[in-house]
Design a protein around this motif. Structure first.
Motif, PDB file in Angstrom:
ATOM      1  N   VAL A 153       0.837  -1.205   0.000  1.00  0.00           N
ATOM      2  CA  VAL A 153       0.000   0.000   0.000  1.00  0.00           C
ATOM      3  C   VAL A 153       0.871   1.255   0.000  1.00  0.00           C
ATOM      4  O   VAL A 153       0.544   2.245  -0.655  1.00  0.00           O
ATOM      5  N   LEU A 154       1.992   1.189   0.695  1.00  0.00           N
ATOM      6  CA  LEU A 154       2.943   2.313   0.674  1.00  0.00           C
ATOM      7  C   LEU A 154       3.327   2.643  -0.775  1.00  0.00           C
ATOM      8  O   LEU A 154       3.299   3.806  -1.193  1.00  0.00           O
ATOM      9  N   ILE A 155       3.669   1.613  -1.532  1.00  0.00           N
ATOM     10  CA  ILE A 155       4.053   1.841  -2.933  1.00  0.00           C
ATOM     11  C   ILE A 155       2.836   2.214  -3.772  1.00  0.00           C
ATOM     12  O   ILE A 155       2.910   3.085  -4.641  1.00  0.00           O
ATOM     13  N   ASP A 156       1.705   1.611  -3.478  1.00  0.00           N
ATOM     14  CA  ASP A 156       0.487   1.983  -4.202  1.00  0.00           C
ATOM     15  C   ASP A 156       0.180   3.465  -3.997  1.00  0.00           C
ATOM     16  O   ASP A 156      -0.235   4.157  -4.939  1.00  0.00           O
ATOM     17  N   ASN A 157       0.378   3.967  -2.797  1.00  0.00           N
ATOM     18  CA  ASN A 157       0.172   5.400  -2.562  1.00  0.00           C
ATOM     19  C   ASN A 157       1.147   6.245  -3.376  1.00  0.00           C
ATOM     20  O   ASN A 157       0.767   7.298  -3.912  1.00  0.00           O
ATOM     21  N   LEU A 158       2.409   5.803  -3.473  1.00  0.00           N
ATOM     22  CA  LEU A 158       3.364   6.519  -4.328  1.00  0.00           C
ATOM     23  C   LEU A 158       2.889   6.516  -5.780  1.00  0.00           C
ATOM     24  O   LEU A 158       2.888   7.547  -6.454  1.00  0.00           O
ATOM     25  N   VAL A 159       2.507   5.341  -6.257  1.00  0.00           N
ATOM     26  CA  VAL A 159       2.085   5.199  -7.651  1.00  0.00           C
ATOM     27  C   VAL A 159       0.908   6.126  -7.944  1.00  0.00           C
ATOM     28  O   VAL A 159       0.852   6.787  -8.992  1.00  0.00           O
ATOM     29  N   ARG A 160      -0.035   6.208  -7.016  1.00  0.00           N
ATOM     30  CA  ARG A 160      -1.169   7.124  -7.196  1.00  0.00           C
ATOM     31  C   ARG A 160      -0.696   8.578  -7.202  1.00  0.00           C
ATOM     32  O   ARG A 160      -1.153   9.379  -8.014  1.00  0.00           O
ATOM     33  N   ARG A 161       0.185   8.916  -6.271  1.00  0.00           N
ATOM     34  CA  ARG A 161       0.657  10.293  -6.212  1.00  0.00           C
ATOM     35  C   ARG A 161       1.409  10.666  -7.489  1.00  0.00           C
ATOM     36  O   ARG A 161       1.315  11.797  -7.970  1.00  0.00           O
ATOM     37  N   TYR A 162       2.132   9.717  -8.070  1.00  0.00           N
ATOM     38  CA  TYR A 162       2.851   9.988  -9.316  1.00  0.00           C
ATOM     39  C   TYR A 162       1.919   9.944 -10.522  1.00  0.00           C
ATOM     40  O   TYR A 162       2.361  10.137 -11.648  1.00  0.00           O
ATOM     41  N   GLY A 163       0.647   9.668 -10.314  1.00  0.00           N
ATOM     42  CA  GLY A 163      -0.328   9.777 -11.391  1.00  0.00           C
ATOM     43  C   GLY A 163      -0.576   8.484 -12.145  1.00  0.00           C
ATOM     44  O   GLY A 163      -1.264   8.482 -13.163  1.00  0.00           O
ATOM     45  N   MET A 164      -0.044   7.363 -11.665  1.00  0.00           N
ATOM     46  CA  MET A 164      -0.187   6.114 -12.393  1.00  0.00           C
ATOM     47  C   MET A 164      -1.237   5.177 -11.774  1.00  0.00           C
ATOM     48  O   MET A 164      -1.300   3.998 -12.142  1.00  0.00           O
ATOM     49  N   GLY A 165      -2.057   5.706 -10.882  1.00  0.00           N
ATOM     50  CA  GLY A 165      -3.029   4.857 -10.192  1.00  0.00           C
ATOM     51  C   GLY A 165      -3.995   4.158 -11.117  1.00  0.00           C
ATOM     52  O   GLY A 165      -4.436   3.042 -10.836  1.00  0.00           O
ATOM     53  N   ALA A 166      -4.347   4.780 -12.222  1.00  0.00           N
ATOM     54  CA  ALA A 166      -5.299   4.159 -13.144  1.00  0.00           C
ATOM     55  C   ALA A 166      -4.611   3.182 -14.092  1.00  0.00           C
ATOM     56  O   ALA A 166      -5.278   2.433 -14.791  1.00  0.00           O
ATOM     57  N   ARG A 167      -3.295   3.198 -14.111  1.00  0.00           N
ATOM     58  CA  ARG A 167      -2.570   2.377 -15.080  1.00  0.00           C
ATOM     59  C   ARG A 167      -1.778   1.241 -14.448  1.00  0.00           C
ATOM     60  O   ARG A 167      -1.415   0.294 -15.151  1.00  0.00           O
ATOM     61  N   ALA A 168      -1.488   1.334 -13.163  1.00  0.00           N
ATOM     62  CA  ALA A 168      -0.593   0.354 -12.550  1.00  0.00           C
ATOM     63  C   ALA A 168      -1.212  -0.306 -11.321  1.00  0.00           C
ATOM     64  O   ALA A 168      -1.872   0.355 -10.521  1.00  0.00           O
ATOM     65  N   LYS A 169      -0.995  -1.590 -11.186  1.00  0.00           N
ATOM     66  CA  LYS A 169      -1.325  -2.312  -9.953  1.00  0.00           C
ATOM     67  C   LYS A 169      -0.041  -2.586  -9.183  1.00  0.00           C
ATOM     68  O   LYS A 169       1.044  -2.625  -9.763  1.00  0.00           O
ATOM     69  N   VAL A 170      -0.178  -2.821  -7.893  1.00  0.00           N
ATOM     70  CA  VAL A 170       0.978  -3.184  -7.076  1.00  0.00           C
ATOM     71  C   VAL A 170       0.684  -4.523  -6.418  1.00  0.00           C
ATOM     72  O   VAL A 170      -0.404  -4.715  -5.853  1.00  0.00           O
ATOM     73  N   ARG A 171       1.621  -5.430  -6.492  1.00  0.00           N
ATOM     74  CA  ARG A 171       1.499  -6.749  -5.878  1.00  0.00           C
ATOM     75  C   ARG A 171       2.685  -7.010  -4.948  1.00  0.00           C
ATOM     76  O   ARG A 171       3.800  -6.568  -5.239  1.00  0.00           O
ATOM     77  N   ALA A 172       2.425  -7.713  -3.873  1.00  0.00           N
ATOM     78  CA  ALA A 172       3.502  -8.140  -2.969  1.00  0.00           C
ATOM     79  C   ALA A 172       3.738  -9.630  -3.181  1.00  0.00           C
ATOM     80  O   ALA A 172       2.804 -10.398  -3.434  1.00  0.00           O
TER      81      ALA A 172
END
Lengths: 247, 247, 247, 247, 247, 247
Positions: free
Chosen positions: C122-141
């Motif tokens: 979720v930490l990285i998912d929050n970064l990804v959203r802040r960088y504007g890629m939330g609609a394009r990228a998923k994050v998996r552990a």
């Protein structure tokens, strides 16, 4: 009222199928003029095909001006060339995806678009997001090459039905949008089978075109859809040079 | 490393200006091959011009294959034909807008893109949103026809500076992105004047192209940028028919 | 050009691995100066470790000023301390996550980041959203403790591969981003296996750093990254007191 | 119930002011334990100050464990170290910004946060977006250095009032959130003057802390706020090494 | 402090259950006044029931004014009539969904709301998005008719537990929100079973009501919650005509 | 085709005005049946009025079933009771706001809704966001009480025109949506004056209703708009108890 229905791919049988669907829902005073692009790909599967279908589309929009039309429909679910066509034309222009998702939005809070190939899925998903339905609609691909929809023996319909069933069970879809112009003949039957609204883009676009014309509304020429500025076009594209300056 | 820089409009002086800017930032081992579209509009102002510039762009991408190139840049800030070019090419393809806003994102949390005409503002705003920068970037138009940027006596630079000043005072912009390939020669000077990073798309795209090539990365051929499927193209577009099937 | 690569955790073997990866992609004129934090956690797994790694990171940025560097890279995928480092430094600072997702964005419309532990997801998912890629990228552990990546016998790579395979089958991922600095040596091999772009943050950050330096661009000092204001710092942190006033 | 209020900057007069505000709204059975960081900046203005305030904050959270506390509040509107503190602590931890905007959300559909310096504006805007209020709240800076709020002769309050008035006239603000812990004593008076709810973060956080404790709720230890993993910390940070393994 | 808890459905046993839950968490000086709507549906399942529960809700808010209350809670997770009640009342009004998701937001970065019927799922999802938690919270339905929650033999709790388990395994949920007022008695037990925070809306709303009252905060009367304008209401609704003009 | 147009406020002159507008655009085979609510507020200004207009609206939908209708329109721009009406009815139900913004979306990429009072502005903005147009449309209030639109001497039209002019100059609006049913007679004239599309919700809804009926599409009864479950309603609301079970 005369509505020009342009198939931006060059496969006349798809034009015919779309024209049948369009005429089936057109109001009594509406004439559907069907035109098939005379240059470009035989089907539109992905970005490359789509971009190269646009000159053929714009040519038809220009050619048919002689006969006159009150609105135009681009008969491809990718809304190929929609922005360019809106800039060019003096009459309303409708795309299938935009018309279908707007229509589905009146019927259901959550719905799923089922399209053909994986290469079209994200392209359509980007359209759906741009049209504002990203939070309400999912897009699924059913692994069907477009022209297989013309062949009853291809198994395409079984694949389409399987994907609709996944949309209902996994997405909580309350309605289905058929994400290819070549599926236009299947909407009514699928609606009967699944008991949820099934929206076809060709039919939806016809009614939106009729609506705009009868409301006296046309594309805004202020801002992003301003008429093309008068300027030279060179080489094989010189025929596309705009004649008149934008206001 | 050979980078193909294609100007999708047909004005050779703009190509030359972009090539100068590209060579000024290229690494020592990088060769910039500049090509000007041979068919289409003399400048790209709005959706109609943009759509009709794509065949000329794709032709150059195809023609130049003979000489070979390791990456390609589309030298127009509207990222005209970027999706189609990525589907077509076997090498990385960069657009100016995408390269510039990604670069600006490393420098500032909020920034403003200053483009030419109002008709391009929403078009670029839609790109910026699609690239994920909608919450971080504003887009402003400065009411400059593209080709006036080629004419020092046009007053274009004064209009551009006035709009940058509005961005700084009203938007809280921390950096500026120049939103037209024709502004590429102004970046360094404007950065000196305003004391904030000023990002030019041509320069940004060159460095992104070099980066991808040296990292051994190219466009994914899985999903939305899969290679065009082998199929007939008809009429004036028949030369664009893909030769090889997608994997 | 001298690029400082700071590992914000204190495990020198990870620094070494990242330095090898950085040197492998650096341009001929680029010198990579690798530094390991001298205070803080041996690995960064979650918010607590990350916050306590920042003083060590900032110390290295300060210490290495004597030797001089033209850009800095924070060699942790959580972009630990990136905002603070950008405020502090007079040169561009790059994080791995931001560099990697921006790079992936040039290659694919949809992609998946595969990281180590669930606590980082979720930490990285929050970064990804802040960088504007939330609609394009998923994050998996992939359930791998960071330091197991240093041990070939740990089975970590098998877990990572299994998660990449889920990303390809379930997410429609068109590219993969490796979400930990400790995975940097695996990118090329995984790219060969899966046939999609596999982006490593260390390599991506090196190229972005080179790009910014050669473009003459650095972090905006207007607004959110303004230089620290001169003021006292007390106790064990007194060495961090800024020397100079912000402009 | 014992609530620990930690000022993460080292200025005791600000701690005292926050403690007064906290005690003014605390329930009769609630004891406010005020602590001032013993290492770090005298005020938190921007990312650099904030990052270097976290060790001092975490030290207080750890030191005060001996006396025991049921919840903790970080008395800085930037929510400095909130994620790290939540991972560390076994009790609920509240930040001022998160508490204030959640509280304002019960009172108004649209509101404005008024903070101190421009360098904090985007930082807080990013928090507001992450907390989900990006569509409902604007953030404005009033150009006040934090410590001027301690000096009645500084003119700071006039600047603050001018910015509130702009929020009401230009933003359509229905409520105001005071965006700095140092403004806590002004809330009631400003509410009386402007006739709209004025929310102070210190007071809001006290009530949220009381709420969570009395509901028997604490930070989830599943996922992103899992307790720190046992591992060595080196150098000046070695005292921060977690003692116990996460479950 | 007197808090009015209005059950907007007409089932007194649900009111009683909610009142028990409310009193269990109320502060020592807080009196919970429980009222059951005297007109409308016996349970609220979907939009139709909800809309027709609002007059009964508003009647209770009006009737109980004689006795006086300092805040009001609408004891239905759909936040039925919340906007109307906030416009009507001179005191703070809390809904269960808004209170619960704001509370969960202090405890977890990602969480799942588990509600009763599929017909309520999207309704609640829309609320969650409007409250700003769309990126952090999922909503699941467990296929339980509301009134089955009153019957221990119905198997409802097993269905609820199965859905919570799916949220934990499939959603990465770090906390659970119980999405129906009728589940209020289960929160503590489920929290013990699953080891993650389980938030009940009734309890959360009581604490938020107490917080707002003790902070001297009430609904903004500027903008969207302005008091109803004085005007005639006709027919069966004439009793609802506002008495006083809005300021 | 019979379309029921229900005015959910009790002012018959507004019903009449809307009916005139509806008949002006209805297809030749379409009959507009106008009905005025017989209980509730004389105008709908804000949340309180809106909630109390819903029973009167639903009564008309029920009463008129005897005569039969193929679709229904709720003649208020706040889309009062739209979700409840869709759950109740067996035929398509259209709201003015949803119909108007979907229509405007076919004509312009950016547009502005101009409504009456500030208290309705955020309410409509929330609708616009929910319908997916938040990134494309702004909402402005022109400070006109609804019933002043019935009085030519009120100066209301001047206020409306001033606000439209601000939308064109400040928002970059490419089209205007009239945000109140009482403005329906002004659309054509304003369109002529300003040279941009001006969309009226009544007219838009009539065409959408005709479209859905002729396409054989109706509200999905799967999920959020499932028919009301059979259950008792008590007191003054007992007449609203659903007769039939949902499928």
């Amino acid at each position: 009222m005369r509505i020009l229905l342009v198939n931006p791919n060059t496969t006349a049988s798809m034009t015919e199928k779309a024209a049948v669907a369009a005429r089936a829902v057109a109001a009594s005073g509406t004439e559907i003029i069907a035109a098939t692009s005379r240059m470009g790909p035989v089907s539109i599967e992905g970005h490359y095909d789509g971009a190269l279908a646009i000159p053929g589309l714009l040519s038809e929009l220009k050619e048919q001006k002689a006969g006159g039309y009150d609105a135009a429909i681009i008969a491809c679910f990718d809304d190929t060339g929609l922005d360019a066509a809106r800039s060019f034309a003096d009459v309303p222009v409708l795309g299938l995806c935009e018309s279908a998702v707007a229509t589905a939005g009146f019927l259901a809070q959550r719905f799923t678009v089922v399209t053909t190939l994986e290469r079209s899925r994200v392209l359509i998903d980007n359209l759906v997001r741009r049209y504002g339905m990203g939070a309400r609609a999912k897009v699924r691909a059913s692994d069907i090459p477009v022209l297989q929809l013309e062949d009853p023996a291809s198994g395409a319909i079984d694949k389409l039905r399987a994907e609709i069933e996944r949309a209902l069970s996994d997405d909580g879809a309350e309605a289905i949008v058929l994400g290819c112009a070549g599926m236009t003949d299947l909407a009514r039957e699928l609606q009967d089978i699944y008991g949820v609204p099934v929206v076809d883009g060709v039919a939806a676009a016809v009614k939106q075109a009729e609506a705009l014309v009868s409301l006296g509304l046309s594309t805004s020429k202020r801002g992003s859809y301003a008429s093309p500025l008068a300027k030279p076009f060179t080489g094989a594209m010189s025929a596309f040079a705009p004649m008149r300056a934008a206001s």
